[in-house]
Design a protein around this motif. Structure first.
Motif, PDB file in Angstrom:
ATOM      1  N   GLU A 102       0.798  -1.214   0.000  1.00 42.48           N
ATOM      2  CA  GLU A 102       0.000   0.000   0.000  1.00 42.48           C
ATOM      3  C   GLU A 102       0.837   1.274   0.000  1.00 42.48           C
ATOM      4  O   GLU A 102       0.589   2.191  -0.774  1.00 42.48           O
ATOM      5  N   ALA A 103       1.859   1.301   0.868  1.00 42.82           N
ATOM      6  CA  ALA A 103       2.672   2.511   0.977  1.00 42.82           C
ATOM      7  C   ALA A 103       3.323   2.852  -0.369  1.00 42.82           C
ATOM      8  O   ALA A 103       3.335   4.014  -0.793  1.00 42.82           O
ATOM      9  N   ASP A 104       3.853   1.821  -1.050  1.00 44.07           N
ATOM     10  CA  ASP A 104       4.489   2.047  -2.349  1.00 44.07           C
ATOM     11  C   ASP A 104       3.482   2.546  -3.372  1.00 44.07           C
ATOM     12  O   ASP A 104       3.791   3.417  -4.196  1.00 44.07           O
ATOM     13  N   ALA A 105       2.278   1.979  -3.317  1.00 41.00           N
ATOM     14  CA  ALA A 105       1.252   2.371  -4.288  1.00 41.00           C
ATOM     15  C   ALA A 105       0.855   3.828  -4.097  1.00 41.00           C
ATOM     16  O   ALA A 105       0.715   4.576  -5.056  1.00 41.00           O
ATOM     17  N   ILE A 106       0.701   4.241  -2.843  1.00 39.31           N
ATOM     18  CA  ILE A 106       0.331   5.634  -2.556  1.00 39.31           C
ATOM     19  C   ILE A 106       1.446   6.562  -3.036  1.00 39.31           C
ATOM     20  O   ILE A 106       1.200   7.585  -3.665  1.00 39.31           O
ATOM     21  N   LYS A 107       2.685   6.159  -2.735  1.00 34.25           N
ATOM     22  CA  LYS A 107       3.820   6.993  -3.124  1.00 34.25           C
ATOM     23  C   LYS A 107       3.917   7.116  -4.642  1.00 34.25           C
ATOM     24  O   LYS A 107       4.167   8.186  -5.191  1.00 34.25           O
ATOM     25  N   THR A 108       3.713   5.999  -5.340  1.00 36.25           N
ATOM     26  CA  THR A 108       3.816   6.025  -6.801  1.00 36.25           C
ATOM     27  C   THR A 108       2.696   6.849  -7.414  1.00 36.25           C
ATOM     28  O   THR A 108       2.905   7.589  -8.367  1.00 36.25           O
ATOM     29  N   LEU A 109       1.505   6.757  -6.843  1.00 34.23           N
ATOM     30  CA  LEU A 109       0.366   7.468  -7.416  1.00 34.23           C
ATOM     31  C   LEU A 109       0.423   8.962  -7.120  1.00 34.23           C
ATOM     32  O   LEU A 109       0.180   9.780  -7.988  1.00 34.23           O
ATOM     33  N   TYR A 110       0.732   9.296  -5.872  1.00 41.63           N
ATOM     34  CA  TYR A 110       0.630  10.704  -5.471  1.00 41.63           C
ATOM     35  C   TYR A 110       1.983  11.365  -5.181  1.00 41.63           C
ATOM     36  O   TYR A 110       2.066  12.582  -5.135  1.00 41.63           O
ATOM     37  N   GLY A 111       2.993  10.561  -4.887  1.00 43.82           N
ATOM     38  CA  GLY A 111       4.299  11.123  -4.565  1.00 43.82           C
ATOM     39  C   GLY A 111       4.375  11.772  -3.196  1.00 43.82           C
ATOM     40  O   GLY A 111       5.266  12.563  -2.921  1.00 43.82           O
ATOM     41  N   LYS A 112       3.405  11.475  -2.326  1.00 47.21           N
ATOM     42  CA  LYS A 112       3.451  12.006  -0.961  1.00 47.21           C
ATOM     43  C   LYS A 112       2.650  11.087  -0.050  1.00 47.21           C
ATOM     44  O   LYS A 112       2.074  10.106  -0.504  1.00 47.21           O
ATOM     45  N   THR A 113       2.616  11.399   1.235  1.00 47.49           N
ATOM     46  CA  THR A 113       1.893  10.536   2.161  1.00 47.49           C
ATOM     47  C   THR A 113       0.629  11.240   2.661  1.00 47.49           C
ATOM     48  O   THR A 113       0.512  12.457   2.595  1.00 47.49           O
ATOM     49  N   ALA A 114      -0.290  10.426   3.162  1.00 44.81           N
ATOM     50  CA  ALA A 114      -1.583  10.956   3.587  1.00 44.81           C
ATOM     51  C   ALA A 114      -1.653  11.039   5.105  1.00 44.81           C
ATOM     52  O   ALA A 114      -0.991  10.294   5.806  1.00 44.81           O
ATOM     53  N   GLU A 115      -2.465  11.982   5.584  1.00 40.76           N
ATOM     54  CA  GLU A 115      -2.715  12.039   7.017  1.00 40.76           C
ATOM     55  C   GLU A 115      -4.165  11.634   7.278  1.00 40.76           C
ATOM     56  O   GLU A 115      -5.059  11.985   6.502  1.00 40.76           O
ATOM     57  N   PRO A 116      -4.411  10.883   8.376  1.00 39.87           N
ATOM     58  CA  PRO A 116      -5.783  10.473   8.665  1.00 39.87           C
ATOM     59  C   PRO A 116      -6.659  11.689   8.939  1.00 39.87           C
ATOM     60  O   PRO A 116      -6.191  12.680   9.503  1.00 39.87           O
ATOM     61  N   SER A 117      -7.897  11.632   8.485  1.00 36.72           N
ATOM     62  CA  SER A 117      -8.797  12.755   8.694  1.00 36.72           C
ATOM     63  C   SER A 117     -10.201  12.234   8.962  1.00 36.72           C
ATOM     64  O   SER A 117     -10.661  11.303   8.312  1.00 36.72           O
ATOM     65  N   ASP A 118     -10.886  12.861   9.938  1.00 36.59           N
ATOM     66  CA  ASP A 118     -12.256  12.417  10.206  1.00 36.59           C
ATOM     67  C   ASP A 118     -13.237  13.061   9.224  1.00 36.59           C
ATOM     68  O   ASP A 118     -14.436  12.836   9.292  1.00 36.59           O
ATOM     69  N   LYS A 119     -12.714  13.865   8.318  1.00 35.62           N
ATOM     70  CA  LYS A 119     -13.582  14.447   7.285  1.00 35.62           C
ATOM     71  C   LYS A 119     -13.767  13.503   6.106  1.00 35.62           C
ATOM     72  O   LYS A 119     -14.511  13.802   5.169  1.00 35.62           O
ATOM     73  N   VAL A 120     -13.038  12.404   6.128  1.00 41.25           N
ATOM     74  CA  VAL A 120     -13.206  11.382   5.091  1.00 41.25           C
ATOM     75  C   VAL A 120     -14.017  10.247   5.700  1.00 41.25           C
ATOM     76  O   VAL A 120     -13.614   9.654   6.697  1.00 41.25           O
ATOM     77  N   LYS A 121     -15.179  10.003   5.117  1.00 35.54           N
ATOM     78  CA  LYS A 121     -16.043   8.941   5.651  1.00 35.54           C
ATOM     79  C   LYS A 121     -16.013   7.751   4.708  1.00 35.54           C
ATOM     80  O   LYS A 121     -16.436   7.843   3.562  1.00 35.54           O
ATOM     81  N   LEU A 122     -15.501   6.644   5.238  1.00 37.62           N
ATOM     82  CA  LEU A 122     -15.391   5.423   4.443  1.00 37.62           C
ATOM     83  C   LEU A 122     -16.451   4.449   4.912  1.00 37.62           C
ATOM     84  O   LEU A 122     -16.535   4.148   6.108  1.00 37.62           O
ATOM     85  N   ASP A 123     -17.248   3.989   3.983  1.00 36.63           N
ATOM     86  CA  ASP A 123     -18.320   3.080   4.354  1.00 36.63           C
ATOM     87  C   ASP A 123     -18.082   1.721   3.691  1.00 36.63           C
ATOM     88  O   ASP A 123     -18.067   1.619   2.468  1.00 36.63           O
TER      89      ASP A 123
END
Lengths: 161, 103
Positions: free
Chosen positions: A52-73
């Motif tokens: 996962e980490a490699d995929a995120i890096k390859t797609l976006y070139g940066k890392t994500a921070e957790p946020s409660d404004k993103v609702k995953l169902d």
């Protein structure tokens, strides 16, 4: 008479040659900037990354921070790993893309959606999961990455098992 | 040939909700057939929705999207009667396009 006939093919060939060179030259120019806009192209490399980490890096070139404004169902328990209904919504502004990553799959990146101006930042789709796994949704908003994760228990894997 | 794409697009005020269902095997390339031979990967890579000459939604998909994929999203700025154009291409270069009227 004979000389003109003899000349004709050569002249035509030269003209044709010149025309095609001109076309090639023109054709190359508009493509160059299009290629550099990586965002518009199918992210082949990112889909090949195993974790996962490699995929995120390859797609976006940066890392994500957790946020409660993103609702995953997603369901707590998925009986059929081949079809797991998953949706994400967010209250963030200026969203440009939403992506889904399934950590335990052979390839982590499952789907990536571009959200142009005017489109509501919410997506529902159905994904395959090989086994019980962490699921991550990433929302790109105003150039930053925000994520939400959820553990999904899979009772029958989605890889033909 | 019947289209592989089934779409429902409904306008509710400013917002148009789109649901699409596409018929596609979405083979991962990791599964074996009953004879024990690998079924080669065959999956949709790009799915695009256009309305009034503008992309309203673009999906890039990998092999982890379920067989006969489903997707739902909403967008602003369309009216009843507008055309929504949907097209996909897969990793073997096959493609399909359809146009739906927003109702």
């Amino acid at each position: 008479m004979t000389t003109t006939i003899g000349l004709r093919p050569t002249r035509r060939l030269i003209l044709q040659g010149a025309a095609s060179v001109a076309l090639l030259g023109l054709g190359n120019l508009p493509f160059a900037p299009a290629r550099s806009a990586a965002n518009d192209k199918y992210p082949e490399e990112a889909f090949k990354q195993k974790n996962e980490a490699d995929a995120i890096k390859t797609l976006y070139g940066k890392t994500a921070e957790p946020s409660d404004k993103v609702k995953l169902d997603a369901p707590e328990i998925a009986e059929n790993g081949g079809v797991v209904p998953i949706s994400v919504t967010t209250s963030l502004d200026k969203v440009t893309s939403i992506s889904f990553f399934v950590a335990e799959n052979p390839f982590a990146l499952a789907a990536s959606y571009k959200i142009p101006d005017g489109t509501i930042p919410a997506v529902a789709n159905r994904l395959k999961m090989a086994k019980t796994t962490k699921l991550t949704a990433i929302v790109e908003a105003d150039g930053k990455l925000y994520s939400a994760t959820k553990e999904v228990k899979v009772t029958v894997g989605g890889c033909g098992g | 040939m019947a289209s592989s794409i089934r779409v429902r697009a409904t306008a509710n005020g400013d917002i148009t909700e789109v649901q699409a269902l596409i018929q596609h095997p979405m083979d991962t390339g990791l599964v074996k057939d009953p004879k024990g031979e690998l079924i080669p990967a065959h999956f949709i890579q790009e799915l695009k929705f256009e309305c009034n000459g503008k992309d309203v939604f673009v999906a890039n998909w990998g092999t982890a999207v379920s067989k006969d994929p489903y997707v739902k999203f909403s967008f602003n700025g369309a009216r009843k009667g507008d055309d929504l154009k949907i097209s996909w291409t897969d990793n073997k270069g096959a493609s399909d396009t359809t146009t739906a009227k927003i109702s």
